[in-house]
Motif scaffolding. Sequence first.
Motif, PDB file in Angstrom:
ATOM      1  N   LYS A  45       0.805  -1.230   0.000  1.00 38.13           N
ATOM      2  CA  LYS A  45       0.000   0.000   0.000  1.00 38.13           C
ATOM      3  C   LYS A  45       0.830   1.270   0.000  1.00 38.13           C
ATOM      4  O   LYS A  45       0.315   2.355  -0.272  1.00 38.13           O
ATOM      5  N   SER A  55      -8.008  -0.958   4.098  1.00 36.76           N
ATOM      6  CA  SER A  55      -8.632  -0.908   2.778  1.00 36.76           C
ATOM      7  C   SER A  55      -7.574  -1.237   1.708  1.00 36.76           C
ATOM      8  O   SER A  55      -6.401  -0.941   1.883  1.00 36.76           O
ATOM      9  N   ASN A  59      -6.510  -0.164  -1.089  1.00 35.15           N
ATOM     10  CA  ASN A  59      -6.055   0.885  -2.022  1.00 35.15           C
ATOM     11  C   ASN A  59      -4.594   1.234  -1.747  1.00 35.15           C
ATOM     12  O   ASN A  59      -4.086   0.971  -0.665  1.00 35.15           O
TER      13      ASN A  59
HETATM   14 MG    MG Z   1      -7.978   2.985   4.320  1.00 32.61          MG
END
Ligand code: MG
Length: 350
Positions: free
Chosen positions: A54, A141, A143
């Motif tokens: 990430k 998350s 992303n």
């Molecule tokens: Mg996040």
Amino acid sequence: MDTEILRPTSQADFARAADLIRSGALVAFPTETVYGLGANGLDAAACARIYEAKGRPSDNPLILHVSDLAMANQVTSYMPPFAAHLLTAFAPGPLTVILPKAAHIPDIVTGGLPTVGVRCPDHTAARRFIRTAGVPIAAPSANTSGRPSPTTAAMVHADMAGRIPLILDGGSCRLGVESTIVDCTEEGIVTILRPGAITCEMIAAEFPTIEVRMDAALTEADETPRAPGMKYTHYAPRVPLTVYAGVGDAVTAALRAEFMRRTAAGERPAVIASNETLTDLGEIIPSEHMYNCGARGNHSAFAASLYDALRHFDESDITSLLAEGTGPDGLGLAIMNRLRKASGGDVRFV
Ligand code: MG
Ligand code: AMP
């Protein structure tokens, strides 16, 4: 590394994903909020791969995803009765509770904190994946750090292709904004650190004797981040975003004026707004420069399309984004919280 997208149907599919987790690899998976980027939450080296994939700052902790309350008890050193009651009422669901961590949870999961975030997702495939893996799944998350969270497997692929071996595809996420995070480390007090689909009002209605507070960082008077991770850029689209909030007609007028001003200055703005607002602006804005977030006041529809809206113009020649905000009632608080961060605080009340 090739990244496979798999729509899991059989137990063999879940077993394959679980084997990857137990071998220390990363697997992205759907939940009812957004897609998570999962690793074995008991394996520090596997969790380190999450931060690497990430580009996430190491002091921004991960949430441990569990398949049931028994697993929640295993990752915490103390489960106060009021926190157990909260989980009984709202889990499985979009609620993350912060509690003292069990000794065997690696420091990398919690960013060095003595507490851990725990959540049981209300998503059949997510829970089956966790249960099959047999370990808590650490997952932020899915992303790239700073970008809008993914709500489809394709959005995960846009950020994670080549970085992870497998994305479990569960279609579009039902809610579209991340879980409500509540700190439960003070006896009898629930402090909301991040607003989500479980609202203050819902907790207060269910538990009249529990005190529900908003973290100071959520009020605009005090922007000092208390929850780790809150100081970083979040949810940002590729181009600058300005948000207009207020009464419908005033917002429409402000969007019209700003769209025309920017266009006259040679810019190429796009507008994210409700169906009503876009209908009113239809004469001046080309349809390919609009993103429709549903009927005005329909917070669920707005939340479900929010991150798709923020990513929609990624591949276009748009130079800036203008968005219509929502009221702060119910899920609106979570939407405005994400829009404020996505815009770097550029919210104009009209
Ligand atoms: Mg996040
Ligand atoms: P994400 O899943 O990407 O939304 O990130 C998880 C978020 O949960 C982090 O940004 C933190 O703000 C929050 N979080 C996780 N663990 C803790 C904790 N122990 N204390 C406070 N906040 C936490």
